[in-house]
Scaffold this active site. Structure first.
Site, short mmCIF file in Angstrom:
data_model
loop_
_atom_site.label_atom_id
_atom_site.label_comp_id
_atom_site.label_asym_id
_atom_site.label_seq_id
_atom_site.Cartn_x
_atom_site.Cartn_y
_atom_site.Cartn_z
N ASP A 414 0.88 -1.18 0.00
CA ASP A 414 0.00 0.00 0.00
C ASP A 414 0.92 1.23 0.00
OD1 ASP A 414 -1.68 2.11 0.61
OD2 ASP A 414 -2.82 1.01 2.15
N HIS A 415 0.90 1.96 -1.09
CA HIS A 415 1.86 3.06 -1.26
C HIS A 415 1.54 4.24 -0.33
CE1 HIS A 415 5.22 4.80 -3.04
NE2 HIS A 415 4.91 4.81 -4.31
#
Ligand code: CAO
Length: 442
Positions: A414-415
């Site tokens: 999850d950036h």
């Protein structure tokens, strides 16, 4: 003041507007056939300093409209004729014989002059003639270029009119439609579920039987739930997948040696057990991989336990049993536990508790094949490790090519939580741990 009620053809005229010779008609708000109420705004007039809403002095059906936007009017200009009960200053019974028995036009309270109206607060619905922005120092939205009725409309919707971008009306004036469009935009952008519902075109439904024989197979409950969850994650998480290869030649030799020592009925060790251990060792160094975003997205909840979910392929679809406290379990213990849980999963006997509490997930397709893939994060976890099939490859050791067993790894994260460099460093540690499993003792 006299009796306001009458029937017949009445004229609506511009009332006393205070010695202004030529006033621009900004907007005409009625058309022939409209049924209008007494005091309803029929037109908006505009001078350099003021905007006035012209109220109807009659209630009834509009017969003719004599002005259009851009015209110049002054006191007494005929605006429209209305077949109706009529009232008010500026309303006169028409000369035509349409309503021969109509009583004389009654007087009503005069529309205030623009100069008087300048003092009137915008929130008052009447009198209607008020100065509009930009001159009027008033409440929120004072700088917006909009008529009082549009301001009132915006206020009723709770819209700060100063936030509405330049209007589509003449000279950039904000119209009711601009306010409506603003509300629509805010709703679409601001709704938490907007991504799933708003604005996403649906896939067209096709009748495939036109092209040949078909059969309809109902999706299993697991497949439907998994599908919903994957769609939710796909739409909510900005995900990045990073690919790496680990040299697992030595690890494989050790694994084979261990398995050779095992009795016939003992659970064999697969490479996955080392991968689980290598992953957890890396999570101990990088706490943000053992974390979840808080509900409001403002903080990171760091977990002090190390539970790993393993995606298991079953006839009914994908399930993810969780191995708990992996950091304190041996490779043999993990092998036995995963064998039990994956057997239970394939028999459909997993309990909800068996699938809860995961910190990170591994999806291993290595038993099947593949060179790389992009697994989807099992949110609210922040990362997932994908594994495909290890194969022998010629690797340059500085002097020569040597045959090494290389394991492809795919890390999706999850950036919002993990930066690209952090992802790469995390993967480098997993790679090191697998290439030299002695590191798992440290
Ligand atoms: N490279 C080469 N060989 C591999 C390998 C890899 N990366 N991973 C497994 N293998 C080999 C094993 O060593 C084993 O070989 P032997 O039979 O000779 O011992 C064989 O492949 C089968 O392994 P396995 O798949 O039964 O066991 P595992 O521990 O590797 O995996 C489990 C267990 C439960 C993860 C697996 O059975 C499974 O269900 N995988 C599918 C997961 C899935 O569907 N993921 C997709 C999800 S979508 O994101």
């Amino acid at each position: 003041m006299t009796d306001n009620t009458m029937t017949g053809l009445c004229e609506i005229k511009v009332p006393d507007v205070g010695n202004v010779p030529a006033i621009d008609v900004f907007e005409v708000l009625i058309k022939v056939g409209d049924i209008i109420a007494l005091e309803q705004t029929v037109a908006t007039l505009e001078t350099d300093k003021a905007t006035m809403e012209l109220p109807s002095s009659a209630a009834g059906t509009v017969q003719q409209v004599f002005i259009k936007a851009g015209d110049k009017v002054s006191e007494g200009t005929l605006i429209a004729t209305v077949l109706a009960e009529a009232v008010g200053q500026g309303t006169e019974k028409a000369a035509e014989p349409a309503a021969p028995s109509a009583p004389p036009v009654a007087e009503t309270a005069p529309v205030p002059k623009a100069s008087e109206a300048e003092a009137a607060p915008l929130v008052q619905p009447a009198p209607k003639a008020v100065v509009s922005a930009p001159l009027m120092p008033t409440t929120s939205g004072a700088k917006a270029h909009a008529s009082p009725s549009v301001r009132l409309f915006a206020r009723e919707l709770g819209v700060d009119i100063s936030k509405v971008a330049a209007g589509s009306g003449r000279k950039g004036r904000i119209l009711k439609d601009d306010v409506k469009n603003f509300v629509k935009k805010v709703m679409a952008e601001g709704m938490p579920g907007a991504a799933t519902g708003a604005g996403i075109p649906t896939i067209p439904v096709v009748d495939f039987s036109v092209f040949g024989d078909t059969e309809v197979l109902k999706l299993s409950k697991i497949k439907r739930l998994t599908g919903q969850n994957l769609t939710r994650v796909w739409l909510n998480l900005p995900m990045v997948t990073y690919h790496e290869e680990a040299d697992v030649t030595d690890m494989e030799a050790f694994r084979n040696a261990l398995n050779a020592e095992k009795g016939k009925d003992e659970v064999k060790i697969t490479g996955l057990m080392f991968i689980i251990k290598a992953l957890v060792a890396a999570m101990q160094q990088f706490p943000s991989f053992n974390a979840s975003l808080s509900g409001d997205g403002e903080s990171l909840i760091l977990k002090k336990y190390f539970n790993v979910g393993i995606a298991v392929d079953t006839p009914n679809g994908l399930v993810v049993p969780v191995l708990r406290d992996v950091n304190s379990k041996s490779i043999n213990q993990l092998a036995v536990e995963l064998a039990e849980k994956s057997a239970k999963a394939r028999q459909g006997k997993l309990m909800p508790a068996d699938m809860q509490g995961g910190c990170i997930t591994i999806s291993s397709l290595g038993g099947i094949g593949g060179t790389a893939f992009t697994p989807i994060v099992n949110a609210p976890e922040v990362a997932i490790l994908g594994v495909t099939r290890a194969k022998m490859q010629p690797v340059w050791n500085g002097k020569e090519f040597v045959p090494r067993l290389m394991l492809p790894l795919d890390l999706t994260y999850d950036h919002r939580v993990i930066d690209g460099a952090e992802g790469a460093r995390f993967m480098a540690v997993i790679k090191q741990n697998l290439s030299d499993i002695r590191r798992l003792l440290l």
